[in-house]
Design a protein around this motif. Sequence first.
Motif, short mmCIF file in Angstrom:
data_model
loop_
_atom_site.label_atom_id
_atom_site.label_comp_id
_atom_site.label_asym_id
_atom_site.label_seq_id
_atom_site.Cartn_x
_atom_site.Cartn_y
_atom_site.Cartn_z
N LYS A 37 -3.09 7.03 8.80
CA LYS A 37 -3.97 6.30 7.62
C LYS A 37 -5.24 7.76 7.09
O LYS A 37 -5.43 7.39 5.56
N TRP A 38 -4.87 9.19 7.74
CA TRP A 38 -4.89 10.28 7.38
C TRP A 38 -4.52 10.69 5.99
O TRP A 38 -4.48 11.09 4.83
N VAL A 39 -2.69 10.70 5.85
CA VAL A 39 -1.79 10.25 4.74
C VAL A 39 -2.42 10.08 3.49
O VAL A 39 -2.46 8.90 3.35
N GLY A 40 -2.64 11.37 2.30
CA GLY A 40 -2.99 11.14 1.29
C GLY A 40 -4.79 11.38 1.01
O GLY A 40 -4.85 11.15 -0.19
N LEU A 41 -5.39 11.72 1.97
CA LEU A 41 -6.53 12.05 1.61
C LEU A 41 -6.49 13.17 1.52
O LEU A 41 -5.74 14.17 2.28
N ASP A 42 -7.97 13.51 0.90
CA ASP A 42 -8.37 15.21 0.80
C ASP A 42 -9.87 15.27 1.65
O ASP A 42 -10.48 14.38 1.59
N LEU A 43 -9.11 16.69 1.71
CA LEU A 43 -10.39 16.42 3.34
C LEU A 43 -11.10 17.86 3.19
O LEU A 43 -10.15 18.72 2.97
N PRO A 44 -12.80 18.40 2.99
CA PRO A 44 -13.30 19.50 2.42
C PRO A 44 -12.82 20.29 3.46
O PRO A 44 -13.09 20.02 4.82
N PRO B 190 -18.07 14.45 8.21
CA PRO B 190 -16.99 13.66 6.57
C PRO B 190 -16.09 13.07 6.29
O PRO B 190 -16.10 12.36 5.71
N ALA B 191 -15.28 13.78 7.64
CA ALA B 191 -13.79 13.66 7.16
C ALA B 191 -13.74 12.06 7.21
O ALA B 191 -13.09 11.39 6.66
N VAL B 192 -14.20 11.77 8.64
CA VAL B 192 -14.30 9.82 8.68
C VAL B 192 -14.72 9.15 7.51
O VAL B 192 -14.25 8.04 7.48
N GLY B 193 -15.70 9.78 7.43
CA GLY B 193 -16.60 8.85 6.49
C GLY B 193 -15.81 9.10 5.36
O GLY B 193 -15.01 7.39 4.49
N ILE B 194 -14.77 9.65 4.88
CA ILE B 194 -13.81 9.58 3.88
C ILE B 194 -12.33 8.87 4.71
O ILE B 194 -11.83 8.48 3.30
N LEU B 195 -12.46 8.49 5.32
CA LEU B 195 -11.60 7.41 5.53
C LEU B 195 -11.50 5.97 6.13
O LEU B 195 -10.97 5.82 5.58
N ALA B 196 -12.76 6.28 5.97
CA ALA B 196 -13.78 4.71 6.22
C ALA B 196 -13.33 4.18 4.79
O ALA B 196 -13.24 2.81 4.67
#
Length: 120
Positions: free
Chosen positions: A25-32, A78-84
């Motif tokens: 599920k991390w694939v495709g996400l942009d993380l600061p 914040p990364a888990v927030g983006i994942l959510a």
Amino acid sequence: MNNPDWAVRIVAVPPGEAPLWVRQKWVGLDLPVRRYVAHRKSHAFGVLSRPHSWPAQWATIFRGQAALVAGYVVAAAPAVGILAKVSPEAAAWWRENMPHLIAPQRYLVFHEEVCRTADI
């Protein structure tokens, strides 16, 4: 490299101890990005096998049992927030199984080979 306008895009399934479906599920996400560690690799621990105390972590490093990882350090909460936003179920796995790792001042390391730089 604490520039809030700098991020990595996860382009492949990260290695690790979280279940495969969660890591996918991390694939495709942009993380600061908090910082980039390549020339000076950092010691990293698996999310499930990580020693819980600082003395145990240092002992693991001293015994050569901690992985040296080149990658990108991101703030965990914040990364888990983006994942959510894309997978509430995967974010819930982190919150239910690893709450101590997504607390403030905790970080996740994404291996260099699964990331590409991105502007946010």
